[in-house]
Scaffold this motif. Sequence first.
Motif, PDB file in Angstrom:
ATOM      1  N   ASN A 122       0.812  -1.220   0.000  1.00  0.00           N
ATOM      2  CA  ASN A 122       0.000   0.000   0.000  1.00  0.00           C
ATOM      3  C   ASN A 122       0.841   1.264   0.000  1.00  0.00           C
ATOM      4  N   LEU A 123       2.124   1.153   0.382  1.00  0.00           N
ATOM      5  CA  LEU A 123       2.985   2.334   0.321  1.00  0.00           C
ATOM      6  C   LEU A 123       3.172   2.813  -1.103  1.00  0.00           C
ATOM      7  N   ASN A 124       2.836   1.964  -2.067  1.00  0.00           N
ATOM      8  CA  ASN A 124       2.896   2.387  -3.469  1.00  0.00           C
ATOM      9  C   ASN A 124       1.799   3.374  -3.804  1.00  0.00           C
ATOM     10  N   LEU A 125       0.837   3.539  -2.947  1.00  0.00           N
ATOM     11  CA  LEU A 125      -0.250   4.468  -3.201  1.00  0.00           C
ATOM     12  C   LEU A 125       0.191   5.865  -2.770  1.00  0.00           C
ATOM     13  N   ALA A 126       0.651   6.655  -3.713  1.00  0.00           N
ATOM     14  CA  ALA A 126       1.276   7.941  -3.420  1.00  0.00           C
ATOM     15  C   ALA A 126       0.365   8.879  -2.628  1.00  0.00           C
ATOM     16  N   SER A 127      -0.901   8.972  -2.990  1.00  0.00           N
ATOM     17  CA  SER A 127      -1.793   9.881  -2.270  1.00  0.00           C
ATOM     18  C   SER A 127      -1.956   9.452  -0.819  1.00  0.00           C
ATOM     19  N   TRP A 128      -2.154   8.151  -0.616  1.00  0.00           N
ATOM     20  CA  TRP A 128      -2.311   7.638   0.738  1.00  0.00           C
ATOM     21  C   TRP A 128      -1.048   7.858   1.543  1.00  0.00           C
ATOM     22  N   LEU A 129       0.078   7.572   0.943  1.00  0.00           N
ATOM     23  CA  LEU A 129       1.343   7.719   1.644  1.00  0.00           C
ATOM     24  C   LEU A 129       1.594   9.165   2.043  1.00  0.00           C
ATOM     25  N   LYS A 130       1.313  10.075   1.149  1.00  0.00           N
ATOM     26  CA  LYS A 130       1.536  11.485   1.465  1.00  0.00           C
ATOM     27  C   LYS A 130       0.669  11.930   2.639  1.00  0.00           C
ATOM     28  N   LEU A 131      -0.564  11.448   2.683  1.00  0.00           N
ATOM     29  CA  LEU A 131      -1.465  11.811   3.775  1.00  0.00           C
ATOM     30  C   LEU A 131      -1.063  11.176   5.103  1.00  0.00           C
TER      31      LEU A 131
ATOM     32  N   ASN B  95      14.736   7.015   3.113  1.00  0.00           N
ATOM     33  CA  ASN B  95      15.198   7.389   1.773  1.00  0.00           C
ATOM     34  C   ASN B  95      14.309   8.461   1.154  1.00  0.00           C
ATOM     35  N   ILE B  96      13.017   8.351   1.375  1.00  0.00           N
ATOM     36  CA  ILE B  96      12.092   9.380   0.877  1.00  0.00           C
ATOM     37  C   ILE B  96      12.368  10.708   1.586  1.00  0.00           C
ATOM     38  N   LEU B  97      12.547  10.645   2.906  1.00  0.00           N
ATOM     39  CA  LEU B  97      12.768  11.870   3.680  1.00  0.00           C
ATOM     40  C   LEU B  97      14.090  12.539   3.366  1.00  0.00           C
ATOM     41  N   ALA B  98      15.067  11.764   2.962  1.00  0.00           N
ATOM     42  CA  ALA B  98      16.351  12.357   2.587  1.00  0.00           C
ATOM     43  C   ALA B  98      16.185  13.297   1.396  1.00  0.00           C
ATOM     44  N   LYS B  99      15.238  12.978   0.518  1.00  0.00           N
ATOM     45  CA  LYS B  99      14.972  13.803  -0.658  1.00  0.00           C
ATOM     46  C   LYS B  99      13.886  14.850  -0.419  1.00  0.00           C
ATOM     47  N   HIS B 100      12.924  14.531   0.482  1.00  0.00           N
ATOM     48  CA  HIS B 100      11.766  15.399   0.697  1.00  0.00           C
ATOM     49  C   HIS B 100      11.465  15.553   2.187  1.00  0.00           C
ATOM     50  N   PRO B 101      12.346  16.193   2.963  1.00  0.00           N
ATOM     51  CA  PRO B 101      12.118  16.297   4.410  1.00  0.00           C
ATOM     52  C   PRO B 101      10.871  17.085   4.778  1.00  0.00           C
ATOM     53  N   ASP B 102      10.391  17.937   3.877  1.00  0.00           N
ATOM     54  CA  ASP B 102       9.195  18.725   4.161  1.00  0.00           C
ATOM     55  C   ASP B 102       7.942  17.863   4.328  1.00  0.00           C
ATOM     56  N   ILE B 103       7.964  16.652   3.811  1.00  0.00           N
ATOM     57  CA  ILE B 103       6.813  15.755   3.969  1.00  0.00           C
ATOM     58  C   ILE B 103       6.493  15.568   5.443  1.00  0.00           C
ATOM     59  N   ILE B 104       7.520  15.461   6.246  1.00  0.00           N
ATOM     60  CA  ILE B 104       7.300  15.220   7.666  1.00  0.00           C
ATOM     61  C   ILE B 104       7.381  16.510   8.483  1.00  0.00           C
ATOM     62  N   LEU B 105       8.259  17.409   8.068  1.00  0.00           N
ATOM     63  CA  LEU B 105       8.427  18.649   8.826  1.00  0.00           C
ATOM     64  C   LEU B 105       7.190  19.540   8.751  1.00  0.00           C
ATOM     65  N   ALA B 106       6.463  19.466   7.651  1.00  0.00           N
ATOM     66  CA  ALA B 106       5.257  20.287   7.489  1.00  0.00           C
ATOM     67  C   ALA B 106       3.986  19.550   7.904  1.00  0.00           C
ATOM     68  N   SER B 107       4.142  18.338   8.384  1.00  0.00           N
ATOM     69  CA  SER B 107       2.991  17.526   8.753  1.00  0.00           C
ATOM     70  C   SER B 107       2.338  18.010  10.042  1.00  0.00           C
ATOM     71  N   ASP B 108       1.022  17.881  10.106  1.00  0.00           N
ATOM     72  CA  ASP B 108       0.297  18.200  11.337  1.00  0.00           C
ATOM     73  C   ASP B 108       0.636  17.220  12.450  1.00  0.00           C
ATOM     74  N   GLU B 109       1.135  16.049  12.078  1.00  0.00           N
ATOM     75  CA  GLU B 109       1.466  15.010  13.044  1.00  0.00           C
ATOM     76  C   GLU B 109       2.936  15.055  13.485  1.00  0.00           C
ATOM     77  N   PHE B 110       3.653  16.101  13.088  1.00  0.00           N
ATOM     78  CA  PHE B 110       5.083  16.202  13.398  1.00  0.00           C
ATOM     79  C   PHE B 110       5.358  16.076  14.897  1.00  0.00           C
ATOM     80  N   THR B 111       4.529  16.678  15.716  1.00  0.00           N
ATOM     81  CA  THR B 111       4.775  16.658  17.168  1.00  0.00           C
ATOM     82  C   THR B 111       4.499  15.305  17.800  1.00  0.00           C
ATOM     83  N   SER B 112       3.844  14.409  17.080  1.00  0.00           N
ATOM     84  CA  SER B 112       3.548  13.097  17.649  1.00  0.00           C
ATOM     85  C   SER B 112       4.528  12.014  17.196  1.00  0.00           C
TER      86      SER B 112
END
Length: 145
Positions: free
Chosen positions: A82-91, A115-132
Motif C-alpha cells: 500500500n505504500l505504493n499508493l502515493a496519495s495515501w502515503l503522502k497523507l 530514503n524518501i525523507l532524505a529527498k523530501h524532508p518537508d513531507i514530515i516537517l510540514a505535517s500536522d502530526e510532526f509533534t507526535s
Amino acid sequence: MSQISTKLLVRFSNDFAHLLESEYDHNVIVKVGQQSFKLHSLVLYLRSSFFRQELATATKKNNIIEITLTDTSVEVFKILINLNLASWLKLKFAKVYSTSFQDNNFKALQIFCTNILAKHPDIILASDEFTSIQENALINLLFTN
C-alpha cells in the motif's frame, strides 16, 4: 505545483492504485505466510529496490514469477504494498514513518521512509502530526540528512 498538475498527480496515483489492486494480466505471485498476492513485475520493479533485486534473481514458471517472503508477516507486506499508493502515503507518511520505529521487524519500512525523507524532508516537517512522531524516528531523521 499548479492545481492542474496536482489533480493529474492525484488521478495518476489513483490509476496506479487500481493497477496494484487488479490481478488482471499479473505476472508475479508473492507468497507471504499462507497468502498469495498476484502483482505486476513492472510496478514492483519501479517502486521497490528490494523487489528489483528479487526480480533479477527469480525464475519464471509458465511466465509467472514466484517470490516467497519468509521473514515478513502478511500485515507488514500489505502495508508495504500500500505504500505504493502515493496519495495515501503522502497523507499518512508521518504516521507510517513513526510506526516503522515501533518494531525491529519494520526495518525495511524504516529504510524506505528514510530514503524518501532524505529527498523530501518537508513531507514530515510540514505535517500536522510532526509533534507526535517518536523520538527515535526524529533522531534518525536528523542524522540521515
